[in-house]
Design a protein around this motif. Structure first.
Motif, PDB file in Angstrom:
ATOM      1  N   SER A  70       7.481  -1.278   1.112  1.00  0.00           N
ATOM      2  CA  SER A  70       6.239  -0.503   1.113  1.00  0.00           C
ATOM      3  C   SER A  70       6.557   0.983   0.971  1.00  0.00           C
ATOM      4  O   SER A  70       7.598   1.447   1.437  1.00  0.00           O
ATOM      5  N   LYS A  74       2.602   8.499  -0.267  1.00  0.00           N
ATOM      6  CA  LYS A  74       1.460   8.096  -1.092  1.00  0.00           C
ATOM      7  C   LYS A  74       1.837   8.191  -2.565  1.00  0.00           C
ATOM      8  O   LYS A  74       2.483   9.146  -2.986  1.00  0.00           O
ATOM      9  N   ASN A  79       0.637  -0.941  -8.872  1.00  0.00           N
ATOM     10  CA  ASN A  79       1.314  -1.993  -8.121  1.00  0.00           C
ATOM     11  C   ASN A  79       1.585  -1.636  -6.663  1.00  0.00           C
ATOM     12  O   ASN A  79       2.305  -2.345  -5.973  1.00  0.00           O
ATOM     13  N   VAL A  80       1.012  -0.515  -6.195  1.00  0.00           N
ATOM     14  CA  VAL A  80       1.201  -0.102  -4.800  1.00  0.00           C
ATOM     15  C   VAL A  80      -0.182   0.128  -4.193  1.00  0.00           C
ATOM     16  O   VAL A  80      -0.998   0.842  -4.767  1.00  0.00           O
ATOM     17  N   SER A  81      -0.426  -0.468  -3.033  1.00  0.00           N
ATOM     18  CA  SER A  81      -1.750  -0.322  -2.432  1.00  0.00           C
ATOM     19  C   SER A  81      -1.988   1.129  -2.020  1.00  0.00           C
ATOM     20  O   SER A  81      -1.075   1.832  -1.597  1.00  0.00           O
ATOM     21  N   ASN A  82      -3.241   1.528  -2.184  1.00  0.00           N
ATOM     22  CA  ASN A  82      -3.644   2.913  -2.004  1.00  0.00           C
ATOM     23  C   ASN A  82      -3.998   3.248  -0.563  1.00  0.00           C
ATOM     24  O   ASN A  82      -4.579   4.269  -0.289  1.00  0.00           O
ATOM     25  N   ASP A  83      -3.681   2.345   0.367  1.00  0.00           N
ATOM     26  CA  ASP A  83      -4.016   2.575   1.779  1.00  0.00           C
ATOM     27  C   ASP A  83      -2.782   3.113   2.506  1.00  0.00           C
ATOM     28  O   ASP A  83      -1.776   3.429   1.888  1.00  0.00           O
ATOM     29  N   LYS A  85      -0.746   1.525   4.186  1.00  0.00           N
ATOM     30  CA  LYS A  85       0.351   0.551   4.216  1.00  0.00           C
ATOM     31  C   LYS A  85       1.286   0.753   3.024  1.00  0.00           C
ATOM     32  O   LYS A  85       2.484   0.523   3.123  1.00  0.00           O
ATOM     33  N   SER A  87       1.669  -1.058   0.418  1.00  0.00           N
ATOM     34  CA  SER A  87       2.324  -2.314   0.056  1.00  0.00           C
ATOM     35  C   SER A  87       2.584  -2.379  -1.437  1.00  0.00           C
ATOM     36  O   SER A  87       1.749  -1.993  -2.238  1.00  0.00           O
ATOM     37  N   CYS A  89       3.451  -4.626  -4.779  1.00  0.00           N
ATOM     38  CA  CYS A  89       3.352  -5.973  -5.327  1.00  0.00           C
ATOM     39  C   CYS A  89       4.487  -6.175  -6.324  1.00  0.00           C
ATOM     40  O   CYS A  89       4.471  -5.605  -7.403  1.00  0.00           O
ATOM     41  N   VAL A 124      -2.163  -4.453  -7.500  1.00  0.00           N
ATOM     42  CA  VAL A 124      -2.882  -4.541  -6.233  1.00  0.00           C
ATOM     43  C   VAL A 124      -4.059  -3.577  -6.267  1.00  0.00           C
ATOM     44  O   VAL A 124      -5.003  -3.724  -5.508  1.00  0.00           O
ATOM     45  N   GLU A 125      -3.993  -2.592  -7.153  1.00  0.00           N
ATOM     46  CA  GLU A 125      -5.087  -1.626  -7.307  1.00  0.00           C
ATOM     47  C   GLU A 125      -5.700  -1.806  -8.698  1.00  0.00           C
ATOM     48  O   GLU A 125      -5.248  -1.203  -9.679  1.00  0.00           O
TER      49      GLU A 125
END
Length: 155
Positions: A70, A74, A79-83, A85, A87, A89, A124-125
Protein backbone atom coordinates in the motif's frame (compact mmCIF):
# COMPACT_ATOMS: atom_id res chain seq x y z
CA UNK A 1 9.10 -20.58 11.31
CA UNK A 2 10.65 -21.34 7.96
CA UNK A 3 9.39 -18.14 6.39
CA UNK A 4 11.52 -15.86 8.60
CA UNK A 5 14.65 -17.36 7.09
CA UNK A 6 13.40 -16.71 3.56
CA UNK A 7 12.16 -13.20 4.41
CA UNK A 8 15.51 -12.32 5.99
CA UNK A 9 17.35 -13.63 2.93
CA UNK A 10 15.15 -11.64 0.52
CA UNK A 11 15.49 -8.52 2.69
CA UNK A 12 19.29 -8.82 2.76
CA UNK A 13 19.38 -9.22 -1.04
CA UNK A 14 17.14 -6.18 -1.54
CA UNK A 15 19.22 -4.01 0.79
CA UNK A 16 22.45 -5.15 -0.90
CA UNK A 17 21.28 -4.92 -4.52
CA UNK A 18 18.00 -3.01 -4.63
CA UNK A 19 16.02 -2.76 -7.87
CA UNK A 20 16.34 0.56 -9.73
CA UNK A 21 14.66 3.43 -7.88
CA UNK A 22 13.74 1.33 -4.86
CA UNK A 23 15.18 1.07 -1.37
CA UNK A 24 13.94 -1.08 1.49
CA UNK A 25 14.18 -1.02 5.26
CA UNK A 26 12.32 -2.58 8.15
CA UNK A 27 9.76 -0.37 9.87
CA UNK A 28 10.94 -1.87 13.16
CA UNK A 29 14.15 -3.91 13.42
CA UNK A 30 12.37 -6.50 15.56
CA UNK A 31 9.66 -7.23 12.96
CA UNK A 32 10.71 -8.72 9.59
CA UNK A 33 7.08 -8.75 8.41
CA UNK A 34 6.70 -4.97 8.01
CA UNK A 35 8.81 -3.13 5.45
CA UNK A 36 9.08 0.50 4.48
CA UNK A 37 9.86 0.82 0.79
CA UNK A 38 11.02 4.10 -0.74
CA UNK A 39 10.22 4.29 -4.42
CA UNK A 40 11.42 7.03 -6.75
CA UNK A 41 8.99 8.13 -9.44
CA UNK A 42 10.28 6.71 -12.75
CA UNK A 43 11.70 9.09 -15.38
CA UNK A 44 9.40 10.30 -18.14
CA UNK A 45 6.28 9.66 -16.05
CA UNK A 46 4.05 12.11 -14.18
CA UNK A 47 5.63 10.67 -10.99
CA UNK A 48 9.18 11.69 -11.94
CA UNK A 49 10.85 13.71 -9.17
CA UNK A 50 8.60 12.25 -6.50
CA UNK A 51 9.56 9.94 -3.67
CA UNK A 52 6.82 7.55 -2.61
CA UNK A 53 6.69 5.62 0.64
CA UNK A 54 5.17 2.19 0.17
CA UNK A 55 4.30 -0.17 3.01
CA UNK A 56 4.82 -3.85 2.42
CA UNK A 57 3.40 -6.28 4.95
CA UNK A 58 4.16 -9.96 4.80
CA UNK A 59 1.69 -12.49 6.18
CA UNK A 60 2.88 -15.15 8.64
CA UNK A 61 2.15 -17.69 5.89
CA UNK A 62 4.58 -16.07 3.44
CA UNK A 63 5.62 -17.31 0.85
CA UNK A 64 2.39 -19.29 0.58
CA UNK A 65 0.27 -16.14 0.90
CA UNK A 66 1.07 -12.86 -0.87
CA UNK A 67 2.29 -9.68 0.82
CA UNK A 68 0.07 -6.61 0.91
CA UNK A 69 1.39 -3.46 -0.71
CA UNK A 70 0.00 0.00 0.00
CA UNK A 71 1.10 3.55 -0.71
CA UNK A 72 1.60 5.69 2.40
CA UNK A 73 2.21 8.64 0.05
CA UNK A 74 -0.89 9.89 -1.73
CA UNK A 75 -0.70 9.13 -5.44
CA UNK A 76 -3.04 9.81 -8.34
CA UNK A 77 -3.12 6.44 -10.06
CA UNK A 78 -5.83 4.09 -11.40
CA UNK A 79 -4.35 1.08 -9.57
CA UNK A 80 -3.99 2.67 -6.12
CA UNK A 81 -6.98 3.49 -3.93
CA UNK A 82 -7.51 7.18 -3.34
CA UNK A 83 -8.29 6.80 0.38
CA UNK A 84 -5.97 6.82 3.37
CA UNK A 85 -5.26 3.10 2.86
CA UNK A 86 -3.53 3.56 -0.52
CA UNK A 87 -4.21 -0.07 -1.41
CA UNK A 88 -2.56 -1.20 -4.59
CA UNK A 89 -4.24 -3.53 -7.02
CA UNK A 90 -1.63 -5.90 -8.43
CA UNK A 91 -2.71 -9.02 -10.27
CA UNK A 92 0.24 -11.03 -8.96
CA UNK A 93 -0.81 -10.27 -5.35
CA UNK A 94 -4.27 -11.81 -5.69
CA UNK A 95 -4.32 -15.05 -3.73
CA UNK A 96 -5.38 -17.10 -6.75
CA UNK A 97 -2.49 -15.71 -8.86
CA UNK A 98 0.22 -15.66 -6.19
CA UNK A 99 2.95 -18.29 -6.47
CA UNK A 100 5.19 -19.19 -3.50
CA UNK A 101 8.16 -18.94 -5.88
CA UNK A 102 7.42 -15.23 -6.42
CA UNK A 103 9.95 -12.92 -4.82
CA UNK A 104 9.46 -9.60 -3.07
CA UNK A 105 11.90 -7.92 -5.48
CA UNK A 106 9.59 -8.90 -8.36
CA UNK A 107 6.58 -7.49 -6.48
CA UNK A 108 8.37 -4.17 -5.97
CA UNK A 109 9.59 -4.00 -9.56
CA UNK A 110 6.07 -4.72 -10.77
CA UNK A 111 4.67 -2.01 -8.49
CA UNK A 112 7.17 0.51 -9.86
CA UNK A 113 6.44 -0.61 -13.42
CA UNK A 114 2.78 0.24 -12.77
CA UNK A 115 3.90 3.85 -12.28
CA UNK A 116 5.33 3.73 -15.80
CA UNK A 117 2.39 1.87 -17.28
CA UNK A 118 -0.88 1.88 -15.29
CA UNK A 119 -3.31 -0.96 -15.94
CA UNK A 120 -6.70 0.73 -16.31
CA UNK A 121 -8.43 -2.63 -16.88
CA UNK A 122 -7.42 -3.72 -13.38
CA UNK A 123 -8.23 -0.40 -11.69
CA UNK A 124 -9.34 0.27 -8.13
CA UNK A 125 -10.16 3.87 -9.07
CA UNK A 126 -12.53 3.65 -12.03
CA UNK A 127 -12.78 7.41 -12.53
CA UNK A 128 -9.00 7.81 -12.74
CA UNK A 129 -8.74 4.80 -15.08
CA UNK A 130 -11.37 6.35 -17.35
CA UNK A 131 -9.49 9.64 -17.37
CA UNK A 132 -6.22 7.81 -18.06
CA UNK A 133 -7.79 6.15 -21.11
CA UNK A 134 -9.82 9.09 -22.43
CA UNK A 135 -7.91 12.22 -21.40
CA UNK A 136 -4.28 11.23 -20.88
CA UNK A 137 -3.10 14.85 -20.88
CA UNK A 138 -5.40 15.79 -17.99
CA UNK A 139 -4.54 12.56 -16.11
CA UNK A 140 -0.83 13.41 -16.36
CA UNK A 141 -1.41 17.00 -15.20
CA UNK A 142 -3.26 15.87 -12.08
CA UNK A 143 -0.77 13.06 -11.38
CA UNK A 144 2.12 15.54 -11.73
CA UNK A 145 0.37 18.00 -9.42
CA UNK A 146 -0.21 15.31 -6.76
CA UNK A 147 3.42 14.19 -7.10
CA UNK A 148 4.55 17.78 -6.44
CA UNK A 149 2.17 18.16 -3.51
CA UNK A 150 2.53 14.81 -1.75
CA UNK A 151 5.72 13.11 -2.97
CA UNK A 152 8.38 15.77 -2.60
CA UNK A 153 11.90 14.54 -2.05
CA UNK A 154 12.18 13.83 1.65
CA UNK A 155 15.37 15.57 2.76
Amino acid sequence: MGSIKRISKELAELIETPPTGISVQLVDESDVYKWKVTMKGPEDTPYEGGTFIVNLTLPNEYPFKPPTVSFATKIYHPNVSNDDKGSMCLGMLKSDEWKPSSRIAAVLEFARQLLVEPMPDDAVEGRIAEQYQNDRKRFEEVARDWTRRYAREAN
